[in-house]
Motif scaffolding. Structure first.
Motif, PDB file in Angstrom:
ATOM      1  N   VAL A   1      16.250  -9.746  -2.042  1.00 31.33           N
ATOM      2  CA  VAL A   1      15.679  -8.399  -2.167  1.00 31.33           C
ATOM      3  C   VAL A   1      15.981  -7.831  -3.544  1.00 31.33           C
ATOM      4  O   VAL A   1      15.102  -7.290  -4.225  1.00 31.33           O
ATOM      5  CB  VAL A   1      16.236  -7.477  -1.062  1.00 31.33           C
ATOM      6  N   THR A   2      17.229  -7.969  -3.979  1.00 30.20           N
ATOM      7  CA  THR A   2      17.618  -7.487  -5.311  1.00 30.20           C
ATOM      8  C   THR A   2      17.021  -8.349  -6.405  1.00 30.20           C
ATOM      9  O   THR A   2      16.558  -7.848  -7.431  1.00 30.20           O
ATOM     10  CB  THR A   2      19.146  -7.460  -5.441  1.00 30.20           C
ATOM     11  N   ALA A   3      17.025  -9.681  -6.202  1.00 23.94           N
ATOM     12  CA  ALA A   3      16.531 -10.589  -7.238  1.00 23.94           C
ATOM     13  C   ALA A   3      15.047 -10.355  -7.513  1.00 23.94           C
ATOM     14  O   ALA A   3      14.605 -10.378  -8.672  1.00 23.94           O
ATOM     15  CB  ALA A   3      16.767 -12.038  -6.820  1.00 23.94           C
ATOM     16  N   LEU A   4      14.266 -10.140  -6.481  1.00 25.19           N
ATOM     17  CA  LEU A   4      12.839  -9.899  -6.676  1.00 25.19           C
ATOM     18  C   LEU A   4      12.586  -8.573  -7.386  1.00 25.19           C
ATOM     19  O   LEU A   4      11.659  -8.440  -8.187  1.00 25.19           O
ATOM     20  CB  LEU A   4      12.121  -9.907  -5.326  1.00 25.19           C
ATOM     21  N   LYS A   5      13.413  -7.603  -7.110  1.00 23.50           N
ATOM     22  CA  LYS A   5      13.271  -6.305  -7.771  1.00 23.50           C
ATOM     23  C   LYS A   5      13.632  -6.385  -9.248  1.00 23.50           C
ATOM     24  O   LYS A   5      13.015  -5.743 -10.099  1.00 23.50           O
ATOM     25  CB  LYS A   5      14.163  -5.279  -7.068  1.00 23.50           C
ATOM     26  N   ASP A   6      14.651  -7.217  -9.570  1.00 24.86           N
ATOM     27  CA  ASP A   6      15.123  -7.319 -10.950  1.00 24.86           C
ATOM     28  C   ASP A   6      14.343  -8.323 -11.781  1.00 24.86           C
ATOM     29  O   ASP A   6      14.531  -8.387 -12.994  1.00 24.86           O
ATOM     30  CB  ASP A   6      16.602  -7.731 -10.970  1.00 24.86           C
ATOM     31  N   ALA A   7      13.526  -9.162 -11.125  1.00 22.45           N
ATOM     32  CA  ALA A   7      12.864 -10.256 -11.833  1.00 22.45           C
ATOM     33  C   ALA A   7      12.037  -9.735 -12.997  1.00 22.45           C
ATOM     34  O   ALA A   7      11.149  -8.904 -12.835  1.00 22.45           O
ATOM     35  CB  ALA A   7      11.980 -11.048 -10.872  1.00 22.45           C
ATOM     36  N   ARG A   8      12.360 -10.248 -14.184  1.00 24.87           N
ATOM     37  CA  ARG A   8      11.594  -9.869 -15.371  1.00 24.87           C
ATOM     38  C   ARG A   8      10.210 -10.523 -15.338  1.00 24.87           C
ATOM     39  O   ARG A   8       9.221  -9.935 -15.744  1.00 24.87           O
ATOM     40  CB  ARG A   8      12.354 -10.280 -16.625  1.00 24.87           C
TER      41      ARG A   8
ATOM     42  N   LEU B   1      -1.530  -9.214   1.834  1.00 22.09           N
ATOM     43  CA  LEU B   1      -2.907  -9.019   1.364  1.00 22.09           C
ATOM     44  C   LEU B   1      -3.309  -7.547   1.353  1.00 22.09           C
ATOM     45  O   LEU B   1      -4.224  -7.151   0.635  1.00 22.09           O
ATOM     46  CB  LEU B   1      -3.872  -9.806   2.253  1.00 22.09           C
ATOM     47  N   PHE B   2      -2.634  -6.751   2.152  1.00 24.43           N
ATOM     48  CA  PHE B   2      -3.045  -5.357   2.331  1.00 24.43           C
ATOM     49  C   PHE B   2      -2.042  -4.351   1.778  1.00 24.43           C
ATOM     50  O   PHE B   2      -2.372  -3.164   1.664  1.00 24.43           O
ATOM     51  CB  PHE B   2      -3.273  -5.076   3.827  1.00 24.43           C
ATOM     52  N   VAL B   3      -0.828  -4.806   1.460  1.00 25.23           N
ATOM     53  CA  VAL B   3       0.205  -3.890   0.971  1.00 25.23           C
ATOM     54  C   VAL B   3       0.063  -3.715  -0.533  1.00 25.23           C
ATOM     55  O   VAL B   3      -0.133  -4.696  -1.272  1.00 25.23           O
ATOM     56  CB  VAL B   3       1.609  -4.434   1.322  1.00 25.23           C
ATOM     57  N   THR B   4       0.146  -2.487  -1.002  1.00 28.43           N
ATOM     58  CA  THR B   4       0.062  -2.223  -2.443  1.00 28.43           C
ATOM     59  C   THR B   4       1.325  -2.705  -3.142  1.00 28.43           C
ATOM     60  O   THR B   4       2.373  -2.904  -2.514  1.00 28.43           O
ATOM     61  CB  THR B   4      -0.117  -0.723  -2.699  1.00 28.43           C
ATOM     62  N   ASP B   5       1.231  -2.890  -4.461  1.00 22.22           N
ATOM     63  CA  ASP B   5       2.374  -3.370  -5.231  1.00 22.22           C
ATOM     64  C   ASP B   5       3.579  -2.453  -5.095  1.00 22.22           C
ATOM     65  O   ASP B   5       4.732  -2.917  -5.107  1.00 22.22           O
ATOM     66  CB  ASP B   5       1.993  -3.488  -6.717  1.00 22.22           C
ATOM     67  N   ALA B   6       3.341  -1.161  -4.962  1.00 25.47           N
ATOM     68  CA  ALA B   6       4.448  -0.208  -4.867  1.00 25.47           C
ATOM     69  C   ALA B   6       5.225  -0.366  -3.559  1.00 25.47           C
ATOM     70  O   ALA B   6       6.385   0.050  -3.474  1.00 25.47           O
ATOM     71  CB  ALA B   6       3.923   1.217  -4.983  1.00 25.47           C
ATOM     72  N   ARG B   7       4.585  -0.989  -2.563  1.00 26.42           N
ATOM     73  CA  ARG B   7       5.238  -1.141  -1.251  1.00 26.42           C
ATOM     74  C   ARG B   7       5.616  -2.587  -0.935  1.00 26.42           C
ATOM     75  O   ARG B   7       5.958  -2.905   0.215  1.00 26.42           O
ATOM     76  CB  ARG B   7       4.320  -0.610  -0.157  1.00 26.42           C
ATOM     77  N   LYS B   8       5.554  -3.461  -1.930  1.00 26.25           N
ATOM     78  CA  LYS B   8       5.880  -4.864  -1.687  1.00 26.25           C
ATOM     79  C   LYS B   8       7.316  -5.048  -1.196  1.00 26.25           C
ATOM     80  O   LYS B   8       7.623  -6.008  -0.479  1.00 26.25           O
ATOM     81  CB  LYS B   8       5.691  -5.676  -2.972  1.00 26.25           C
ATOM     82  N   ALA B   9       8.219  -4.143  -1.603  1.00 26.96           N
ATOM     83  CA  ALA B   9       9.620  -4.272  -1.191  1.00 26.96           C
ATOM     84  C   ALA B   9       9.771  -4.222   0.328  1.00 26.96           C
ATOM     85  O   ALA B   9      10.739  -4.777   0.886  1.00 26.96           O
ATOM     86  CB  ALA B   9      10.459  -3.172  -1.839  1.00 26.96           C
ATOM     87  N   LEU B  10       8.810  -3.582   1.004  1.00 29.76           N
ATOM     88  CA  LEU B  10       8.878  -3.513   2.461  1.00 29.76           C
ATOM     89  C   LEU B  10       8.800  -4.902   3.096  1.00 29.76           C
ATOM     90  O   LEU B  10       9.357  -5.129   4.172  1.00 29.76           O
ATOM     91  CB  LEU B  10       7.735  -2.639   2.993  1.00 29.76           C
ATOM     92  N   LEU B  11       8.095  -5.811   2.431  1.00 31.87           N
ATOM     93  CA  LEU B  11       7.981  -7.173   2.965  1.00 31.87           C
ATOM     94  C   LEU B  11       9.352  -7.831   3.065  1.00 31.87           C
ATOM     95  O   LEU B  11       9.627  -8.591   4.006  1.00 31.87           O
ATOM     96  CB  LEU B  11       7.057  -8.006   2.078  1.00 31.87           C
ATOM     97  N   GLY B  12      10.194  -7.557   2.076  1.00 33.20           N
ATOM     98  CA  GLY B  12      11.543  -8.117   2.089  1.00 33.20           C
ATOM     99  C   GLY B  12      12.361  -7.607   3.261  1.00 33.20           C
ATOM    100  O   GLY B  12      13.042  -8.389   3.954  1.00 33.20           O
TER     101      GLY B  12
ATOM    102  N   TYR C   1      19.573 -26.314  -8.902  1.00 36.02           N
ATOM    103  CA  TYR C   1      20.279 -25.051  -8.693  1.00 36.02           C
ATOM    104  C   TYR C   1      20.130 -24.126  -9.898  1.00 36.02           C
ATOM    105  O   TYR C   1      20.018 -22.909  -9.743  1.00 36.02           O
ATOM    106  CB  TYR C   1      21.764 -25.310  -8.432  1.00 36.02           C
ATOM    107  N   VAL C   2      20.147 -24.710 -11.099  1.00 37.35           N
ATOM    108  CA  VAL C   2      20.017 -23.897 -12.311  1.00 37.35           C
ATOM    109  C   VAL C   2      18.591 -23.388 -12.471  1.00 37.35           C
ATOM    110  O   VAL C   2      18.367 -22.235 -12.851  1.00 37.35           O
ATOM    111  CB  VAL C   2      20.450 -24.709 -13.550  1.00 37.35           C
ATOM    112  N   GLY C   3      17.601 -24.213 -12.174  1.00 42.52           N
ATOM    113  CA  GLY C   3      16.207 -23.831 -12.368  1.00 42.52           C
ATOM    114  C   GLY C   3      15.667 -22.906 -11.298  1.00 42.52           C
ATOM    115  O   GLY C   3      14.736 -22.140 -11.548  1.00 42.52           O
ATOM    116  N   ALA C   4      16.231 -22.957 -10.106  1.00 36.52           N
ATOM    117  CA  ALA C   4      15.756 -22.116  -9.011  1.00 36.52           C
ATOM    118  C   ALA C   4      16.268 -20.689  -9.164  1.00 36.52           C
ATOM    119  O   ALA C   4      17.302 -20.462  -9.789  1.00 36.52           O
ATOM    120  CB  ALA C   4      16.217 -22.688  -7.671  1.00 36.52           C
ATOM    121  N   PRO C   5      15.554 -19.698  -8.603  1.00 37.16           N
ATOM    122  CA  PRO C   5      16.147 -18.362  -8.501  1.00 37.16           C
ATOM    123  C   PRO C   5      17.486 -18.462  -7.772  1.00 37.16           C
ATOM    124  O   PRO C   5      17.633 -19.259  -6.832  1.00 37.16           O
ATOM    125  CB  PRO C   5      15.113 -17.585  -7.675  1.00 37.16           C
TER     126      PRO C   5
END
Length: 523
Positions: free
Chosen positions: A127-134, A55-66, A269-273
């Motif tokens: 961590v990588t999948a969330l970063k690459d997600a289109r 709720l408090f982390v900016t979008d640029a720092r969301k990767a820290l959550l991972g 399995y196919v539909g999930a990340p």
């Protein structure tokens, strides 16, 4: 070390069965051993912390959550080490030694290591999948759901009463529904989540009905007391208990993706990340099999004549349908690599069921269960490795077809060699020695229990599986078609592949590290 400060008392009533049908009042003292419950508790606390921090982390720092989530899972794993010095129990009945709701024994620690380790590797992939997600995935919600599911999965092997067992099963399962369908606007993801949800809800309803019947027949929910009392039921209560056993088995068969309750697996399995598919293939399966072991071997050993033949038939059917389904996958079809791994996981579930079925016929049920644990540890390491390589290829080949792996050795030789090693482990061929030894342990469990026909079915299925595993392996070393594509390996993916490679190769060099669990008692 126990902390008696967090102690409450309450009175509950249990109805005795058999000769003594009088109501007996029992005082329940819930003395919380915080060290014993630390692994699942840490995962749950970090899950809540990540959700609030989002709720408090900016979008640029969301990767820290991972990375916080990865650190939380690593801390949960580290907290298993102080528990190695002996068994610990908490939430126990007074005056009833050994009758507890939570027990951190050797079996619990091994399964917790498997599920938390599997969740950690899935987190590295994520961590990588969330970063690459289109299509953006909500990161805070993703990590909260993953950690919550991991906490439930870690709680389940320690559960020693049916109420805690069902609660842990649902805590592990409910977040997984949302993880599968978290990609908003993706039709495949929504369909996968719906199939997974409907099948799991059905399994839970059937399991709860079975548990209620067992409770009605025995008057208790604690597994060890069920084992004592259910031997004395007779007449209509005996029929009720048998029905409860069957319904409970059917419910867990859904969770383990045993045939004919496997229909949700390929599409899910196919539909999930992809990291979620990897998580379900290992941690989701471990949850189902652990619950099955606790219910059958600990709570219902006297009903082995009911669940033994049923599990043997399920094992034969599951491994056959799973391997035939994998064999039919066309390499040019979209997502065929993930579908093959999905069908392969169904086939592997059949192998995992064999020693549990053998426990019903064996004089040493603990050794049979040890074979399942040994096989599950091997499968977790190499299957997560295969999914990690699939995640790498999927970064540039979004359709993730089997043909997309052609010529991988020419561009990423080390990655291709590791994928070949993982596939050979799953097939049970050298140099995947740990896969071979694990299959031998499962095969021996069936033979020693007098289930020769099941051992023959397993041998036939191992031969069937060789074809598609070797076919995929050979494709890695063929000349690539068109311009070769260099797959860049991000640091989290590198870590996931490296960890699974170290585990697989190290255990192939010293298989006794896993196989010793098949030679000694786990309970």
């Amino acid at each position: 070390m126990s902390f008696p400060a967090a102690t409450t008392a309450q009175t509950v009533t249990h109805t005795a069965t058999g000769a003594d049908s009088a109501a007996v009042a029992q005082s329940v003292v819930q003395s919380v051993d915080w060290l014993a419950i630390a692994p699942p508790t840490i995962a749950a606390v970090v899950a809540l912390a990540v959700l609030v921090a989002d709720l408090f982390v900016t979008d640029a720092r969301k990767a820290l959550l991972g990375w916080v989530s990865v650190a939380g899972l690593a801390a949960s794993l580290v907290m298993l080490l102080p528990l190695l010095d002996g068994d610990r129990s908490t939430f126990c009945l007074t005056g009833e030694p050994g009758v507890c709701s939570y027990t951190a024994d050797r079996f619990t620690l091994v399964i917790q290591f498997l599920v938390l380790g599997g969740a950690l590797l899935a987190a590295l992939l994520s961590v990588t999948a969330l970063k690459d997600a289109r299509k953006g995935l909500p990161e805070g919600e993703f990590w909260f759901l993953l950690l919550s599911s991991a906490a439930g999965a870690a709680l389940l092997p320690a559960s020693r009463d049916l109420a805690t067992l069902i609660v842990a099963l649902e805590v592990a399962s409910l977040p997984a529904f949302a993880l599968v369908g978290l990609r908003h606007g993706d039709r495949r993801s929504s369909e996968a989540a719906l199939k997974f949800f409907l099948s799991s809800v059905t399994a839970t309803a059937v399991s709860l009905m079975g548990v209620s019947f067992v409770y009605a027949a025995t008057g208790t929910l604690h597994l060890t007391r069920i084992a004592e009392r259910i031997q004395d039921v007779d007449g209509q209560l005996h029929t009720l208990a048998q029905t409860g056993v069957v319904l409970t088995l059917v419910g867990f068969a859904f969770k383990t993706a045993a045939v004919p309750f496997h229909f949700w697996v390929p599409d899910t399995y196919v539909g999930a990340p992809l990291p979620v598919a990897a998580y379900l293939s290992v941690v989701g399966k471990a949850v189902g099999f652990t619950g099955l072991i606790l219910v059958t071997v600990i709570a219902l050993p006297s009903y082995a004549d009911v669940w033994g033949p049923a599990l043997a038939a399920l094992a034969a059917l599951t491994m056959t349908v799973g391997n035939v389904g994998a064999l039919r996958q066309q390499g040019t079809r979209a997502y065929s690599a993930v579908r093959l791994l999905a069908w392969s996981s169904v086939g592997q579930a059949g192998y995992l069921l064999v020693p549990i079925a053998a426990a019903a016929y064996s004089d040493d049920a603990e050794q049979s269960i040890g074979s399942t644990v040994a096989y599950a540890l091997m499968y977790a390491a190499v299957n997560l490795g295969a999914f990690a390589v699939a995640a790498l290829v999927g970064r540039t080949r979004t359709l993730n077809r089997i043909t997309d792996y052609r010529g991988l050795y020419a561009t990423n030789p080390l990655t291709a060699l590791l994928l070949a090693f993982f596939l050979l482990c799953l097939a049970g061929l050298p140099p995947g020695v740990i896969g071979l030894f694990a299959k031998v342990a499962v095969f021996s469990a069936a033979v020693d229990a007098g289930l020769g026909w099941l051992a023959v079915v397993m041998a036939v299925n191992v031969v069937i599986a060789l074809f598609y595993y070797l076919q995929w392996t050979a494709l890695l070393f063929r000349a690539p078609e068109g311009a070769p594509v260099k797959h860049l390996v991000p640091a989290p993916l590198t870590a996931a592949i490296a960890l699974t490679a170290v585990l697989g190769i190290g255990l192939s060099g010293a298989p006794q590290l896993i196989l010793r669990f098949a030679d000694t008692g786990l309970f």
